[in-house]
Design an enzyme around this catalytic site. Structure first.
Site, mmCIF file in Angstrom:
data_model
loop_
_atom_site.group_PDB
_atom_site.id
_atom_site.type_symbol
_atom_site.label_atom_id
_atom_site.label_comp_id
_atom_site.label_asym_id
_atom_site.label_seq_id
_atom_site.Cartn_x
_atom_site.Cartn_y
_atom_site.Cartn_z
ATOM 1 N N HIS A 199 31.756 27.069 9.947
ATOM 2 C CA HIS A 199 32.601 27.057 11.143
ATOM 3 C C HIS A 199 32.153 25.887 12.007
ATOM 4 O O HIS A 199 30.952 25.726 12.284
ATOM 5 C CB HIS A 199 32.451 28.361 11.939
ATOM 6 C CG HIS A 199 33.181 29.523 11.342
ATOM 7 N ND1 HIS A 199 34.538 29.692 11.463
ATOM 8 C CD2 HIS A 199 32.746 30.585 10.626
ATOM 9 C CE1 HIS A 199 34.913 30.804 10.854
ATOM 10 N NE2 HIS A 199 33.842 31.364 10.325
ATOM 11 N N LYS B 264 42.873 38.402 15.188
ATOM 12 C CA LYS B 264 41.928 37.682 16.018
ATOM 13 C C LYS B 264 42.600 37.422 17.357
ATOM 14 O O LYS B 264 43.709 36.883 17.404
ATOM 15 C CB LYS B 264 41.512 36.365 15.352
ATOM 16 C CG LYS B 264 40.758 36.550 14.040
ATOM 17 C CD LYS B 264 40.346 35.213 13.439
ATOM 18 C CE LYS B 264 39.550 35.416 12.147
ATOM 19 N NZ LYS B 264 39.137 34.127 11.544
ATOM 20 N N ARG C 153 40.001 44.315 11.589
ATOM 21 C CA ARG C 153 40.004 44.005 10.160
ATOM 22 C C ARG C 153 40.095 45.319 9.397
ATOM 23 O O ARG C 153 39.096 46.025 9.284
ATOM 24 C CB ARG C 153 38.740 43.244 9.788
ATOM 25 C CG ARG C 153 38.802 42.460 8.477
ATOM 26 C CD ARG C 153 39.617 41.194 8.580
ATOM 27 N NE ARG C 153 39.086 40.247 9.542
ATOM 28 C CZ ARG C 153 38.259 39.262 9.238
ATOM 29 N NH1 ARG C 153 37.824 39.104 8.003
ATOM 30 N NH2 ARG C 153 37.863 38.408 10.160
ATOM 31 N N ASP D 9 39.195 28.440 3.523
ATOM 32 C CA ASP D 9 39.298 29.886 3.340
ATOM 33 C C ASP D 9 40.724 30.338 3.665
ATOM 34 O O ASP D 9 41.607 29.512 3.921
ATOM 35 C CB ASP D 9 38.246 30.626 4.175
ATOM 36 C CG ASP D 9 38.437 30.473 5.668
ATOM 37 O OD1 ASP D 9 39.240 29.627 6.101
ATOM 38 O OD2 ASP D 9 37.779 31.212 6.433
ATOM 39 N N ASP E 240 42.466 31.761 6.080
ATOM 40 C CA ASP E 240 43.167 31.383 7.304
ATOM 41 C C ASP E 240 42.854 29.956 7.716
ATOM 42 O O ASP E 240 43.251 29.516 8.796
ATOM 43 C CB ASP E 240 42.865 32.355 8.445
ATOM 44 C CG ASP E 240 41.380 32.450 8.788
ATOM 45 O OD1 ASP E 240 40.545 32.122 7.922
ATOM 46 O OD2 ASP E 240 41.052 32.855 9.914
ATOM 47 N N SER F 119 41.512 36.643 7.074
ATOM 48 C CA SER F 119 40.679 35.519 6.645
ATOM 49 C C SER F 119 40.481 35.546 5.131
ATOM 50 O O SER F 119 41.439 35.454 4.370
ATOM 51 C CB SER F 119 39.344 35.552 7.388
ATOM 52 O OG SER F 119 38.566 34.416 7.086
ATOM 53 N N HIS F 120 39.236 35.714 4.680
ATOM 54 C CA HIS F 120 38.912 35.650 3.257
ATOM 55 C C HIS F 120 38.897 37.021 2.589
ATOM 56 O O HIS F 120 38.610 37.113 1.402
ATOM 57 C CB HIS F 120 37.538 35.007 3.066
ATOM 58 C CG HIS F 120 36.443 35.773 3.757
ATOM 59 N ND1 HIS F 120 36.144 35.576 5.082
ATOM 60 C CD2 HIS F 120 35.604 36.735 3.314
ATOM 61 C CE1 HIS F 120 35.152 36.391 5.422
ATOM 62 N NE2 HIS F 120 34.803 37.105 4.364
ATOM 63 N N ASP G 76 40.332 28.296 8.766
ATOM 64 C CA ASP G 76 39.511 27.887 9.909
ATOM 65 C C ASP G 76 38.130 27.414 9.461
ATOM 66 O O ASP G 76 37.378 26.860 10.261
ATOM 67 C CB ASP G 76 39.394 28.993 10.956
ATOM 68 C CG ASP G 76 38.705 30.250 10.449
ATOM 69 O OD1 ASP G 76 38.503 30.385 9.217
ATOM 70 O OD2 ASP G 76 38.375 31.118 11.278
ATOM 71 N N ARG G 77 37.785 27.616 8.180
ATOM 72 C CA ARG G 77 36.539 27.114 7.623
ATOM 73 C C ARG G 77 36.851 26.111 6.519
ATOM 74 O O ARG G 77 37.808 26.294 5.768
ATOM 75 C CB ARG G 77 35.677 28.236 7.051
ATOM 76 C CG ARG G 77 35.044 29.128 8.091
ATOM 77 C CD ARG G 77 34.080 30.095 7.441
ATOM 78 N NE ARG G 77 34.741 31.012 6.525
ATOM 79 C CZ ARG G 77 34.129 31.677 5.552
ATOM 80 N NH1 ARG G 77 32.840 31.501 5.343
ATOM 81 N NH2 ARG G 77 34.795 32.509 4.781
#
Length: 470
Positions: free
Chosen positions: A342, A114, A16, A248, A250, A104-105, A252-253
């Site tokens: 998650h 990832k 990141r 979010d 990407d 992500s966020h 995934d949440r």
């Protein structure tokens, strides 16, 4: 020799960093090469699958990573734009190790990677990432690289339709009552995946910020921050919707708000989905006592209570996806939930998918006549503080002072992840105090039988953490 140190932005679970000063095509290529030599080739993989989000830098970075992996003779499948759980689907369905380019966020200037082994198994510092970092750093510093004469092929493949069909095969939404749902994609990958997954179902979807834009012109794609839910809450009320969903960056949440626009606790969603997964296994003939659900140390006590009431087994674990996934695999758990929203599924290679959790909520709501607020009330039983971060010079000393304060009050203490202090007598209360791995922070979560007790415990603990006296 490069002046960049990969350890500055490769952390415990992923990559990141800021673009291009930390992460650029040269760095991505070196990480792709190291990933091939550390993960793909030793695991006997025949190739690698690579996906990316909507950030402007993602196509170039993912292509460079693919070139680094292909240089080792591996065939690389580029699946293009996808959510992180879309990449996990590809890794599982194709049985290939994978890389997802996303931050992500995080704000627009960031990007990241990832990584996973075949079957969406996680890669972290203790499972290959440290070695990848060392090898990639060496390549950046000019170390020689032994490569085969013939590189692998790089091909493109669109798996969005396959991903959507797979999820729809896990949760049947075709027979639910019609629902109006507002979805805030935050200009992230939810705007790409939601139409594919929910099209043709008895849902009136009101889209917010479905345009893919990695500069995030409307708000940060981080629904964990209450300010980023305001537009969704207002839209739910304005449209008279049955619920709202926020993803979010990407995707995934997934966060949920009810028909009043009020946020639903991720712990309540964990309990709701756990109940559905337990019921699904019991209906298929598995005794409830053989069904295991995993949850982390900051999840509401309601989660463990619901699991116990249904006769299933609950396993508590540390915060963090690597711990949840490892515990789920070891315990053969059917579902795992984190208070950070998650949600992990045995049916999804033990990986996290916000979309599948959202589908469970839609199925539960659409399968009965009441509003969402009534449905989730049975799973939202206590007053909670949410996570509160405090910057402290000496986290260990502050934690010890808090334990000294709590000790005379008839509490139980465990140290699974930081310290969890529980006062079982009425009025019941408990708190978790955990140190950050990367910053001088203490993270506090408090829950209690009622709001007044929660506020008292919260304020007393914070006073010690921040000032030394309650």
């Amino acid at each position: 020799m490069t002046q960049r140190r990969l350890t500055d932005f490769i952390k415990a679970y992923d990559v990141r960093g800021t673009v291009p000063d930390q992460l650029d095509a040269t760095v991505a290529r070196s990480i792709g090469s190291a990933f091939a030599s550390v993960i793909a080739l030793p695991d006997g993989a025949r190739g690698v699958v690579v996906g990316h989000d909507m950030r402007p830098s993602s196509p170039e970075l993912s292509r460079a990573f693919a070139e680094g992996a292909a240089a080792h003779g591996l065939d690389v499948t580029l699946i293009g734009l996808c959510s992180t759980d879309g990449l996990y689907y590809a890794s599982g369905a194709l049985d290939l190790p994978g890389a997802m380019f996303t931050a992500s966020h995080n704000p627009a200037q960031y990007n990241g990677i990832k990584l996973c082994r075949a079957g969406a198994r996680p890669v972290g510092q203790d499972t290959g990432l440290a070695e990848i970092t060392t090898i990639a750093q060496g390549l950046l510093d000019g170390a020689p690289e032994a490569l085969p004469m013939t590189p692998g092929r790089i091909t493109d493949r669109d798996l969005l339709g396959d991903y959507a069909a797979f999820l729809r095969g896990l949760v049947d939404l075709s027979r639910i009552r019609p629902l109006k749902v507002v979805v805030d994609a935050g200009n992230g990958m939810g705007g790409h995946t939601v139409p594919a997954v929910l099209a043709g179902l008895p849902l009136d979807v009101v889209p917010l910020y479905f345009e893919l834009d990695g500069t995030f012109p409307n708000h940060e794609a981080n629904p964990l921050e209450p300010a980023n839910l305001l537009d969704l809450q207002a839209a739910v009320r304005a449209h008279g919707a049955d619920l709202g969903l926020a993803f979010d960056g990407d995707a995934d949440r997934c966060f949920v708000v009810d028909e009043r626009g009020e946020p639903v606790s991720p712990s309540a969603i964990t309990a709701l989905v756990a109940a559905r997964e337990i019921g699904k296994r019991v209906a298929a003939g598995t005794p409830a006592g053989q069904v295991t659900i995993v949850y982390n140390v900051i999840s509401s006590h309601a989660v463990r209570e619901v699991i116990a009431e249904l006769g299933a087994l609950g396993v508590r674990t540390r915060v963090g996806h690597s711990f949840i996934k490892a515990t789920m695999a070891a315990e053969r758990a059917v579902f795992g939930g984190e208070h950070s929203a998650h949600y992990y599924f045995e049916d999804f290679w033990y990986a996290d998918t916000g979309m599948l959790a959202a589908m469970h909520v839609l199925a539960a709501l659409g399968g009965q006549d009441g509003p969402l607020s009534e449905l989730v009330a049975q799973y939202d039983r206590y007053a909670a503080s949410g996570e509160i971060n405090s910057t402290v010079a000496d986290p260990a000393a502050a934690t010890a002072a808090v334990l000294d304060w709590a000790a005379p009050q008839g509490v139980a203490v465990d140290t699974l992840d930081g310290v969890t202090v529980e006062h079982p007598a009425e009025p019941m209360w408990w708190f978790s105090l955990r140190s950050s791995n990367t910053e001088p922070l203490l993270r506090l979560n408090v829950e209690a039988r009622n709001a007044a007790t929660m506020a008292r415990v919260r304020d007393d603990v914070l006073a010690i953490v921040r000032g030394g006296t309650p």
